[in-house]
Design a protein around this motif. Structure first.
Motif, mmCIF file in Angstrom:
data_model
loop_
_atom_site.group_PDB
_atom_site.id
_atom_site.type_symbol
_atom_site.label_atom_id
_atom_site.label_comp_id
_atom_site.label_asym_id
_atom_site.label_seq_id
_atom_site.Cartn_x
_atom_site.Cartn_y
_atom_site.Cartn_z
ATOM 1 N N UNK A 21 0.758 -1.593 0.475
ATOM 2 C CA UNK A 21 -0.522 0.225 -0.493
ATOM 3 C C UNK A 21 0.938 1.338 -0.043
ATOM 4 N N UNK A 22 1.768 1.181 0.726
ATOM 5 C CA UNK A 22 2.739 2.806 0.973
ATOM 6 C C UNK A 22 3.372 2.356 -1.074
ATOM 7 N N UNK A 27 4.530 6.075 -2.297
ATOM 8 C CA UNK A 27 6.139 6.262 -2.930
ATOM 9 C C UNK A 27 6.094 5.929 -4.642
ATOM 10 N N UNK A 28 4.839 5.710 -4.637
ATOM 11 C CA UNK A 28 4.205 6.898 -7.027
ATOM 12 C C UNK A 28 5.097 7.916 -6.881
ATOM 13 N N UNK A 29 4.976 8.619 -6.323
ATOM 14 C CA UNK A 29 5.529 9.862 -6.855
ATOM 15 C C UNK A 29 6.868 9.673 -7.214
ATOM 16 N N UNK A 30 7.915 9.178 -5.851
ATOM 17 C CA UNK A 30 9.103 9.955 -5.599
ATOM 18 C C UNK A 30 9.463 8.718 -7.002
ATOM 19 N N UNK A 31 8.680 7.454 -6.973
ATOM 20 C CA UNK A 31 9.716 6.511 -7.797
ATOM 21 C C UNK A 31 9.735 6.708 -9.363
ATOM 22 N N UNK A 89 15.389 0.772 -3.363
ATOM 23 C CA UNK A 89 14.384 1.555 -4.541
ATOM 24 C C UNK A 89 14.471 3.043 -3.762
ATOM 25 N N UNK A 90 14.209 2.724 -2.861
ATOM 26 C CA UNK A 90 13.852 4.030 -1.461
ATOM 27 C C UNK A 90 15.326 4.997 -1.940
ATOM 28 N N UNK A 91 16.300 4.572 -1.403
ATOM 29 C CA UNK A 91 17.559 4.962 -1.584
ATOM 30 C C UNK A 91 18.654 5.679 -3.143
ATOM 31 N N UNK A 92 18.014 5.144 -4.405
ATOM 32 C CA UNK A 92 18.202 5.217 -5.045
ATOM 33 C C UNK A 92 16.737 6.119 -5.886
ATOM 34 N N UNK A 93 16.007 6.659 -5.305
ATOM 35 C CA UNK A 93 14.458 7.415 -5.106
ATOM 36 C C UNK A 93 15.327 9.020 -4.444
#
Length: 128
Positions: A21-22, A27-31, A89-93
């Motif tokens: 869900x997250x 995260x959809x906006x920043x990935x 993914x998070x660190x790459x974004x």
């Protein structure tokens, strides 16, 4: 061991729903598309193995060393595989990709393959 397997399976399932869900909303906006696909892969594999742990926990006694190693492979493999993908993914974004996590993902995947192999062997060992 059975209770631990069931608990970790339920915990991984809970986290997979939360992370899914997250990822789909926050995260959809920043990935980018590739990061979304990778994040979804981590969530899918986490959920698949959460269900496997629950099934194993409810159907096997988990008393033999083979069964215990299988459970450990599934738990550690899921953690290393999925959570390294989340970290990448998070660190790459954020523009600061944690490259040390790159080799962790295939190691986690290898543990998952070993877990599945041990599960298969546990089923056929009585016929050999």
């Amino acid at each position: 061991m059975v209770l631990l397997t069931q608990f970790i399976g339920a915990f991984f399932g809970l986290l997979a729903i939360i992370f899914g869900a997250f990822g789909a909303h926050a995260l959809k906006k920043s990935f980018n598309a590739e990061q979304i696909a990778s994040f979804e892969t981590g969530v899918k594999y986490q959920m698949y193995h959460a269900l496997v742990l629950l099934m194993i926990g409810f159907n096997l006694n988990l008393e033999t060393s083979l069964e215990k190693y299988m459970v450990y492979c599934f738990i550690m493999g899921t953690f290393l595989f999925s959570f390294s993908i989340y970290g990448l993914c998070i660190s790459g974004a954020r523009g600061n990709k944690c490259r040390f996590l790159g080799p962790v993902t295939p190691f986690g995947g290898m543990l998952l393959v070993i877990g599945w192999g041990l599960l298969m062997y546990s089923f056929i060992k009585n016929f050999i």
